[in-house]
Write a protein that holds these residues in place. Structure first.
Motif, PDB file in Angstrom:
ATOM      1  N   LEU A  10       7.912  13.107  26.932  1.00 48.64           N
ATOM      2  CA  LEU A  10       6.516  13.555  27.014  1.00 48.64           C
ATOM      3  C   LEU A  10       6.315  14.853  26.222  1.00 48.64           C
ATOM      4  O   LEU A  10       5.304  15.020  25.544  1.00 48.64           O
ATOM      5  CB  LEU A  10       6.119  13.815  28.478  1.00 48.64           C
ATOM      6  N   SER A  11       7.287  15.766  26.335  1.00 49.25           N
ATOM      7  CA  SER A  11       7.190  17.042  25.604  1.00 49.25           C
ATOM      8  C   SER A  11       7.123  16.800  24.105  1.00 49.25           C
ATOM      9  O   SER A  11       6.379  17.474  23.387  1.00 49.25           O
ATOM     10  CB  SER A  11       8.393  17.939  25.907  1.00 49.25           C
ATOM     11  N   ALA A  39       3.720  15.500  23.228  1.00 47.55           N
ATOM     12  CA  ALA A  39       2.695  16.560  23.323  1.00 47.55           C
ATOM     13  C   ALA A  39       2.923  17.660  22.286  1.00 47.55           C
ATOM     14  O   ALA A  39       2.096  18.568  22.165  1.00 47.55           O
ATOM     15  CB  ALA A  39       2.707  17.160  24.719  1.00 47.55           C
ATOM     16  N   LEU A  47       5.358  19.810  22.344  1.00 47.59           N
ATOM     17  CA  LEU A  47       5.847  21.024  23.016  1.00 47.59           C
ATOM     18  C   LEU A  47       7.293  21.300  22.649  1.00 47.59           C
ATOM     19  O   LEU A  47       7.831  22.363  22.929  1.00 47.59           O
ATOM     20  CB  LEU A  47       5.741  20.862  24.543  1.00 47.59           C
ATOM     21  N   GLU A  48       7.896  20.302  22.061  1.00 46.69           N
ATOM     22  CA  GLU A  48       9.286  20.444  21.661  1.00 46.69           C
ATOM     23  C   GLU A  48       9.466  19.708  20.336  1.00 46.69           C
ATOM     24  O   GLU A  48       8.710  18.773  20.040  1.00 46.69           O
ATOM     25  CB  GLU A  48      10.173  19.803  22.737  1.00 46.69           C
TER      26      GLU A  48
END
Lengths: 221, 843
Positions: free
Chosen positions: A49-50, A53, A55-56
């Motif tokens: 998920l990260s 998104a 985020l990573e």
């Protein structure tokens, strides 16, 4: 194509050891699809998920979300892109405590400079059955109510992609069921794509496709 | 959007806002108050100094000024100038059978150029206006003279050989730049009248001044420097009204310097308090930060939201501080106006406001930005794993983020102290204290790990050891805060005691100088007749230091502006003529600190061995075994520095910087200086009356009068110091409260977890109270020890004596700090226990 992962690998280092949480993972999700991702704890669901998104960043592989390659964007560009195109629902509802329920819902519109559509905020409040709680703060809401506010917040700006991380994980069965029904209902109405991470196989079955994440790879069930 | 979120965060977190506001308020109010006092004092000094001197510039000497020398100096003055003259000397006045010491002041028609004389009957008399004392045997006297001698206007008095009529009473007068009026009341007369008194004889001390009015386009300070550089003789001096004003208000300037340093202490404490309050707030907002990021708000915008909040609260605190300071300034004015020769008018100038605002904004930025930058690094991904916290919450790297703040604080210290040395030492001491407490904490942790923690009952100490850095921060902050408060308390007591002279006990009543050699026996006989012996009777020889180790000892050029007070002092000091004495033994107020024991008689072999006062030697950079050459009325005298000694000046006995043994200076032209023991009023009056008859040229200073006057001022200063110390203590307590609250709040999750695991409220309280109160207790004990050591060190450096801090307040602080910490932990745990939560998320 909303999401396109080609051979994505994510390695975490712990001292001298390296652990490949995602290993040459491929994932393609089409517009308006609803996908459930299941897997054991520590299998890499949150990492996946990260990555979606932004985020990573992956250790290797190619990754495109809504046609955008995160490799080509800086952190601020990713943040703005995420704010406009992705709605996230967390397991712990995470509301901003000094904002009321309605202010929390309206937040993405304000932050992303979108039309401050109060009517839509109130409509969403009604849809999540909290029209009487708009002026209440986080600490005045129950867990189920707080999660419904967070659902409305994730959808207010009509994002193309909804990421939901165990949205009913902290709720009792009945409240959890109500929240999930609301989620599917709202996603369907908004014609968004849903990526749902869950342990619950029954919940996963409500999605069009269920993928099992194990040993860093996705397998369709 | 940014403004809206910032506003909502402030308005809906009122507790935090108030806490931060009060921390900011105390620091800012103190700072603004002190800046205002400093600015007002300087501005009052400069504004009143013309009136105080009655002129722009004066050239003066302790003897009659040679006309040729004067004309040479006057060539450096602008053509367009006016000149006036003034002579001052101490003498006795006699009236109705009683006598008093007075300062006789002869003035001409021109004087004063600025200001005026305010007379009881004639009203205001300005310079250039006809004066009734000119050309007639009439005098104007201070009201005290009438009171002390039971006289009235129209009565006659004796001054030397002359009889004079009291023409009027002087209520206020310009032109007291010499400062001698502090020691005796004044009598004004004309130069013709002064001649009639017959008091101007060879050997008598006369202060002669030539006063000048120059065009307003000329800079009197620049002229002063120009003339000073050209002056060859140390006996002739020049002074502008600005220097004179600053010199006359030294006491108040030093006082404001101390206030400035105290203000820095409060500012430092306030910074620590603000750090903890703001840090707790931002830390508690970590989840909100992550959420805002998840919905698309850029990190930079989030930073601005927090900075705007901090700025808003700082601005609000600044505005409230203005109101507080406006209310406090009249009180400060009451305490300070007598410390100066001028009427001080303390007000909040626009300049003070601007300077304070800029400084506070810079400090606010460098304090808040590292906290904000650090915490806004929190990642949204942490929300997926429910682990919203900043890793490496406290690190050495983080400390370095505060180096700009530390540097600015250092510069601020120097600026406020107006001295690189004082400000630098203050700042450096603070850094050393912080480092030292950190080392002590590290040692403490080692001891605990080895001896205490293995014990089964000591498991609540484990959180210190497992997360030592946050605990270190708490320990260092409490130690340094309490240390500064204790230190201020000790130093305030020390200054008070040092200057209060233990009342006037054992101090001399009168100082008699200009005693001619042939008068010494007569004076001793008068003393005997009045049933006392002089405390001391010392010869005084005027000289000039011409060479040090055969190298010419010339005046240092004063091209540069004095950037610090100590530099200014040093320069003034160097340019003075030097008084020598000789005696066989040291006085009780003297002690050798370096070199050989004092040998009181010159053996005749080699050079005479002399003793120098310690600070005098330091200022002139003279060391043991240096060869000094003095010129005494054209004759060169050489001597070797063989000992350095301390003098306790507050003994008020005649002491000298340079002391020769017997057998060297006996034949040099000299006068004598004597001090009496403490005398009752009747004996003092009888002695003065006989002295006036037998040795009218001798000058007397009423030391008792000065001691009493200074004691009164010191009492007032002490009250003002107590006020600032009280502010520091209030600030310190607020900090302890902020720190304890911040730390226990950060442990909320642990507390809830332990509650879930079945620990009773009572047990939980016990655990955390022990943990927090121990830190508070140990750090305040360390603070007490450090403040004692620092007081000893400062006592040794500044007052030349070891001194153990004498106040119960620092001891009480241990109790107060421990109790405050205990109370905060108790209340916060109660609150956490009473929250009806279903999950950890609500905390």
């Amino acid at each position: 194509m909303i999401i396109d992962f080609q051979g994505v690998t994510k390695v975490f280092s712990q001292g001298s050891q390296s652990i490949a949480v995602l290993d040459q993972l491929n994932l393609q999700i089409q517009e308006s699809q609803s996908i459930a991702i299941v897997g054991e704890s520590g299998s890499g669901k949150s990492t996946l998920l990260s990555l979606i998104a932004g985020l990573e960043s992956p250790s290797s592989g190619e990754l495109r979300v809504l046609g955008k390659d995160y490799w080509q964007m800086d952190e601020d560009e990713i943040t703005v892109f995420r704010g406009k195109n992705i709605g996230i629902v967390f397991q712990s509802y995470y509301l901003v405590p000094y904002l009321t329920a309605l202010e929390n819902i309206m937040l993405p519109l304000e932050i992303n400079g979108l039309k401050n559509d109060l009517a839509r905020g109130e409509e969403l409040l009604r849809l999540v059955k909290l029209d009487h709680r708009g002026g209440h703060f986080f600490h005045q809401l129950s867990g189920g109510e707080a999660q419904r506010v967070s659902l409305a917040r994730a959808l207010i700006h009509r994002p193309s992609l909804i990421l939901a991380d165990e949205p009913s994980g902290n709720l009792d069965e009945e409240t959890g069921q109500q929240v999930m029904d609301l989620l599917f209902n709202l996603v369907e109405k908004s014609n968004s794509t849903l990526v749902l991470v869950t342990h619950n196989r029954n919940l996963a079955k409500k999605c069009q496709k269920t993928l099992w994440l194990t040993h860093g790879q996705l397998k369709e069930i | 959007m940014i403004f809206k979120l910032a506003y909502l965060q402030i308005s809906r977190n009122l507790k935090f806002s108030l806490m931060l506001l009060s921390n900011l308020l105390i620091g800012m109010s103190c700072f603004l108050l002190l800046i205002s006092v400093k600015d007002s004092v300087l501005s009052s000094v400069h504004q009143s100094s013309k009136k105080y001197m009655g002129a722009d510039l004066r050239i003066y000497s302790r003897q009659k000024i040679n006309t040729k020398k004067l004309l040479r100096v006057e060539k450096l003055l602008p053509q367009e100038r006016s000149r006036s003259k003034m002579n001052e000397l101490y003498t006795m006045v006699k009236g109705k059978g009683r006598s008093r010491l007075i300062l006789l002041t002869a003035v001409d028609e021109q004087f004063p150029f600025y200001g005026e004389f305010k007379l009881e009957k004639k009203g205001l008399v300005f310079g250039g206006q006809k004066k009734s004392i000119i050309g007639d045997s009439r005098v104007w006297v201070y009201p005290e003279v009438l009171k002390q001698l039971n006289l009235k206007i129209g009565d006659s008095i004796s001054l030397g050989n002359g009889e004079f009529i009291i023409d009027d009473v002087m209520l206020e007068a310009s032109g007291q730049a010499s400062g001698w009026s502090a020691m005796a009341p004044l009598i004004y007369l004309s130069f013709e009248s002064l001649e009639k008194t017959g008091l101007i004889k060879k050997g008598s001390t006369l202060w002669q001044s030539y006063l000048y009015k120059i065009p307003s386009t000329e800079d009197p300070v620049a002229l002063e420097k120009k003339i000073d550089r050209s002056l060859k003789s140390p006996s002739l001096k020049v002074e502008s009204h600005i220097s004179s004003g600053e010199q006359a208000s030294r006491l108040v300037l030093y006082f404001t310097d101390f206030l400035g340093l105290s203000g820095l202490v409060v500012l430092f404490l306030s910074i620590i308090g603000v750090y903890f309050s703001f840090h707790t707030f931002v830390y508690n907002q970590l989840k909100s930060i992550a959420v805002l990021k998840s919905v698309g708000l850029k990190s930079s915008n989030i930073k601005w939201i927090f900075f705007l909040q901090f700025l808003t609260l700082s601005t609000l605190a600044f505005m409230i501080s203005i109101l507080i300071v406006t209310a406090l300034l009249p009180i400060m004015n009451y305490y300070l106006h007598e410390l100066s020769f001028f009427d001080l008018s303390l007000d909040l100038s626009l300049n003070s406001l601007w300077v304070s605002l800029v400084i506070l904004l810079v400090l606010a930025f460098f304090l808040s930005w590292p906290i904000i930058s650090f915490h806004t690094q929190v990642s949204v991904k942490a929300l997926f794993s429910d682990q919203v916290k900043n890793e490496n919450e406290f690190s050495i790297k983080k400390i370095f983020m505060y180096s700009p703040l530390a540097l600015i604080f250092g510069l601020l210290s120097v600026w406020i102290a107006k001295s690189w040395v004082t400000g630098g030492v203050f700042w450096l001491s603070l850094i050393i204290i912080l480092f030292f407490t950190a080392v002590i904490w590290w040692l403490l942790v080692k001891v605990l790990t080895t001896f205490i923690v293995p014990k089964p009952w000591a498991w609540h100490f484990k959180s210190w050891l497992r997360r030592p850095l946050p605990a270190l921060l708490v320990f260092v902050s409490i130690s340094s805060s309490v240390f500064l408060v204790n230190f201020l308390v000790f130093i305030e007591g020390r200054i008070y005691n040092e200057l209060l002279f233990d009342g006037a006990k054992g101090r001399p009543s009168l100082f008699i100088f200009d005693i001619q050699e042939e008068q010494t026996e007569t004076l001793k006989a008068i003393a005997k007749k009045n049933n006392f012996d002089f405390n001391s009777f010392a010869p005084m020889i005027r000289s000039k230091l011409t060479k040090v180790n055969d190298i010419n000892f010339e005046k240092i050029s004063e091209d540069i502006l004095f950037e610090t007070r100590e530099r200014e002092r040093e320069e003034r000091f160097r340019n003075r003529g030097m008084n020598l004495t000789y005696r066989q033994k040291l006085s009780p107020s003297e002690s050798i600190v370096n070199g050989e024991d004092y040998v009181g008689v010159f053996s005749g072999q080699g050079l005479p061995k002399i003793s120098l006062e310690k600070r005098f030697a330091e200022r002139l950079n003279i060391n043991l075994n240096d060869k000094l050459t003095f010129e005494i009325q054209g004759v060169e005298v050489e001597a070797l520095v063989k000992s350095i000694r301390n003098i306790r000046w507050t003994s008020f006995e005649p002491n000298f910087f340079i002391q020769f043994p017997l057998g060297v200076l006996e034949l040099a032209p000299k006068t004598f200086i004597a001090s009496t023991p403490q005398l009752d009023e009747k004996t003092s009056e009888a002695f003065l009356s006989q002295l006036f008859d037998e040795a009218p040229n001798a000058s007397v200073i009423d030391v008792g009068r000065i001691i009493n006057r200074i004691s009164g001022l010191i009492r007032k200063m002490s009250l003002a110091l107590k006020f600032i110390t009280f502010m520091a203590m209030a600030c310190g307590l607020l900090i302890i409260f902020s720190i304890s609250r911040s730390q226990i709040k950060q442990k909320s999750k642990d507390i809830v977890l332990l509650k879930w695991l079945g620990l009773s409220q009572k047990r939980l309280k016990k655990i955390y109270i022990i943990e927090f109160t121990w830190i508070a207790f140990l750090s305040s004990v360390l603070a007490l020890l450090m403040s004692h050591v620092m007081t000893l060190v400062i006592g040794k450096i500044v007052f030349d004596s070891l001194w153990w801090g004498q106040s119960a307040v620092p001891y009480a602080n241990i109790l107060v700090v421990s109790l405050t910490s205990w109370l905060v932990v108790y209340l916060v745990i109660n609150k956490i226990f009473n929250i009806k939560t279903k999950s950890l998320e609500s905390i």
